[in-house]
Scaffold this motif. Structure first.
Motif, PDB file in Angstrom:
ATOM      1  N   UNK A   1     -27.006  65.919  -9.356  1.00 48.13           N
ATOM      2  CA  UNK A   1     -27.026  64.906 -10.397  1.00 48.13           C
ATOM      3  C   UNK A   1     -25.806  63.998 -10.272  1.00 48.13           C
ATOM      4  N   UNK A   2     -25.959  62.784 -10.816  1.00 48.26           N
ATOM      5  CA  UNK A   2     -24.859  61.837 -10.735  1.00 48.26           C
ATOM      6  C   UNK A   2     -24.021  61.905 -12.024  1.00 48.26           C
ATOM      7  N   UNK A   3     -22.725  62.049 -11.876  1.00 45.05           N
ATOM      8  CA  UNK A   3     -21.824  62.067 -13.036  1.00 45.05           C
ATOM      9  C   UNK A   3     -20.905  60.861 -12.920  1.00 45.05           C
ATOM     10  N   UNK A   4     -20.827  60.104 -14.023  1.00 39.90           N
ATOM     11  CA  UNK A   4     -19.929  58.948 -14.037  1.00 39.90           C
ATOM     12  C   UNK A   4     -18.926  59.142 -15.158  1.00 39.90           C
ATOM     13  N   UNK A   5     -17.661  59.008 -14.827  1.00 39.20           N
ATOM     14  CA  UNK A   5     -16.597  59.214 -15.813  1.00 39.20           C
ATOM     15  C   UNK A   5     -15.373  58.447 -15.364  1.00 39.20           C
ATOM     16  N   UNK A   6     -14.316  58.522 -16.169  1.00 35.72           N
ATOM     17  CA  UNK A   6     -13.046  57.931 -15.754  1.00 35.72           C
ATOM     18  C   UNK A   6     -12.068  59.062 -15.510  1.00 35.72           C
ATOM     19  N   UNK A   7     -11.390  59.022 -14.386  1.00 29.61           N
ATOM     20  CA  UNK A   7     -10.378  60.026 -14.100  1.00 29.61           C
ATOM     21  C   UNK A   7      -9.064  59.303 -13.819  1.00 29.61           C
ATOM     22  N   UNK A   8      -8.068  59.635 -14.593  1.00 31.08           N
ATOM     23  CA  UNK A   8      -6.754  58.992 -14.477  1.00 31.08           C
ATOM     24  C   UNK A   8      -6.873  57.469 -14.508  1.00 31.08           C
ATOM     25  N   UNK A   9      -7.739  57.010 -15.407  1.00 33.31           N
ATOM     26  CA  UNK A   9      -7.893  55.577 -15.641  1.00 33.31           C
ATOM     27  C   UNK A   9      -8.832  54.867 -14.692  1.00 33.31           C
ATOM     28  N   UNK A  10      -9.327  55.573 -13.681  1.00 36.31           N
ATOM     29  CA  UNK A  10     -10.214  54.893 -12.717  1.00 36.31           C
ATOM     30  C   UNK A  10     -11.650  55.398 -12.860  1.00 36.31           C
ATOM     31  N   UNK A  11     -12.617  54.469 -12.851  1.00 37.70           N
ATOM     32  CA  UNK A  11     -14.011  54.912 -12.904  1.00 37.70           C
ATOM     33  C   UNK A  11     -14.376  55.658 -11.618  1.00 37.70           C
ATOM     34  N   UNK A  12     -15.018  56.795 -11.757  1.00 41.12           N
ATOM     35  CA  UNK A  12     -15.474  57.530 -10.575  1.00 41.12           C
ATOM     36  C   UNK A  12     -16.911  57.970 -10.813  1.00 41.12           C
TER      37      UNK A  12
ATOM     38  N   UNK B   1     -12.785  69.656  -5.617  1.00 41.22           N
ATOM     39  CA  UNK B   1     -13.580  69.654  -4.385  1.00 41.22           C
ATOM     40  C   UNK B   1     -14.237  68.309  -4.095  1.00 41.22           C
ATOM     41  N   UNK B   2     -14.534  67.557  -5.134  1.00 43.53           N
ATOM     42  CA  UNK B   2     -15.207  66.273  -4.891  1.00 43.53           C
ATOM     43  C   UNK B   2     -14.219  65.110  -4.963  1.00 43.53           C
ATOM     44  N   UNK B   3     -13.212  65.222  -5.823  1.00 44.84           N
ATOM     45  CA  UNK B   3     -12.261  64.112  -5.968  1.00 44.84           C
ATOM     46  C   UNK B   3     -10.901  64.421  -5.324  1.00 44.84           C
ATOM     47  N   UNK B   4     -10.781  65.612  -4.749  1.00 39.56           N
ATOM     48  CA  UNK B   4      -9.541  66.040  -4.058  1.00 39.56           C
ATOM     49  C   UNK B   4      -8.311  65.987  -4.966  1.00 39.56           C
ATOM     50  N   UNK B   5      -8.505  66.197  -6.254  1.00 41.95           N
ATOM     51  CA  UNK B   5      -7.363  66.243  -7.179  1.00 41.95           C
ATOM     52  C   UNK B   5      -6.967  67.713  -7.349  1.00 41.95           C
ATOM     53  N   UNK B   6      -6.241  68.211  -6.365  1.00 40.66           N
ATOM     54  CA  UNK B   6      -5.982  69.650  -6.296  1.00 40.66           C
ATOM     55  C   UNK B   6      -4.759  70.092  -7.109  1.00 40.66           C
TER      56      UNK B   6
ATOM     57  N   UNK C   1     -19.846  60.786  -8.964  1.00 46.31           N
ATOM     58  CA  UNK C   1     -20.020  61.806  -7.929  1.00 46.31           C
ATOM     59  C   UNK C   1     -21.412  62.411  -8.067  1.00 46.31           C
ATOM     60  N   UNK C   2     -21.985  62.725  -6.929  1.00 46.16           N
ATOM     61  CA  UNK C   2     -23.264  63.438  -6.911  1.00 46.16           C
ATOM     62  C   UNK C   2     -22.970  64.911  -6.749  1.00 46.16           C
ATOM     63  N   UNK C   3     -23.271  65.702  -7.770  1.00 41.64           N
ATOM     64  CA  UNK C   3     -22.900  67.116  -7.721  1.00 41.64           C
ATOM     65  C   UNK C   3     -24.073  67.985  -8.163  1.00 41.64           C
ATOM     66  N   UNK C   4     -24.137  69.240  -7.681  1.00 38.73           N
ATOM     67  CA  UNK C   4     -25.147  70.163  -8.203  1.00 38.73           C
ATOM     68  C   UNK C   4     -24.959  70.360  -9.718  1.00 38.73           C
ATOM     69  N   UNK C   5     -26.059  70.651 -10.419  1.00 35.98           N
ATOM     70  CA  UNK C   5     -25.996  70.728 -11.887  1.00 35.98           C
ATOM     71  C   UNK C   5     -25.041  71.797 -12.403  1.00 35.98           C
ATOM     72  N   UNK C   6     -24.825  72.838 -11.590  1.00 36.97           N
ATOM     73  CA  UNK C   6     -23.942  73.923 -12.067  1.00 36.97           C
ATOM     74  C   UNK C   6     -22.475  73.707 -11.679  1.00 36.97           C
TER      75      UNK C   6
END
Ligand code: FES
Ligand code: FES
Length: 154
Positions: free
Chosen positions: A1-12, A28-33, A14-19
């Motif tokens: 599924x596609x998730x749209x949100x803002x992370x640290x002020x920037x729109x992002x 893992x998807x945005x590399x914000x480790x 990502x296509x991720x599994x529902x779970x």
């Protein structure tokens, strides 16, 4: 599924599994480790981020629930020129960390605490940080750091 949100002020988006958990989306998807995983069962607080102005354990919510949300991670709290957030600076000055594993979550919880309780007493600080576990410091210097940040931002 596609998730749209803002992370640290920037729109992002990502296509991720529902779970997918929020912490997985971040790491893992945005590399914000900087957001850590210590327990995966909502106990240690290492994964704490701020969502729509409140701290939240990112291992305890699905990425799908973040549709349209504003998320701040430890990577987003310093100024653009690299100047540390007053809470980060206070942790550094007061030696509020040793191995640093708990520190991103601790800092995010402490920022949330002072945002909502700027005059929190020592007892209230300890109580509010109860959901964040540190294996190293004995907490004394963490509490001192929060008190120093409290003075710096008063
Ligand atoms: Fe989320 Fe421990 S990893 S609370
Ligand atoms: Fe090591 Fe907190 S500084 S777990």
């Amino acid at each position: 599924m596609k998730v749209e949100l803002k992370v640290n002020g920037k729109p992002v988006s990502a296509d991720v599994p529902e779970n997918t958990l929020l912490v997985q989306l971040l790491r893992e998807h945005l590399q914000l480790t900087g957001t850590h995983v210590g327990c995966d069962t909502a106990q240690c607080g290492a994964c704490t981020v701020i969502v729509n102005g409140r701290s939240l354990k990112a291992c305890n919510v699905l990425a799908a629930q973040m549709q349209g949300a504003e998320v701040t991670t430890i990577e987003g709290v310093a100024a653009a020129d690299g100047t540390l957030h007053p809470m980060q600076a206070a942790f550094k000055e007061c030696h509020g960390l040793q191995c640093g594993f708990c520190t991103p979550g601790m800092v995010m919880s402490a920022i949330d605490l002072l945002a909502h309780h700027p005059r929190a007493s020592e007892g209230e600080i300890r109580e509010q940080l109860e959901g964040n576990i540190c294996r190293c410091t004995g907490y004394q210097n963490i509490v001192k750091a929060v008190q120093q940040a409290q003075k710096a931002t008063a």
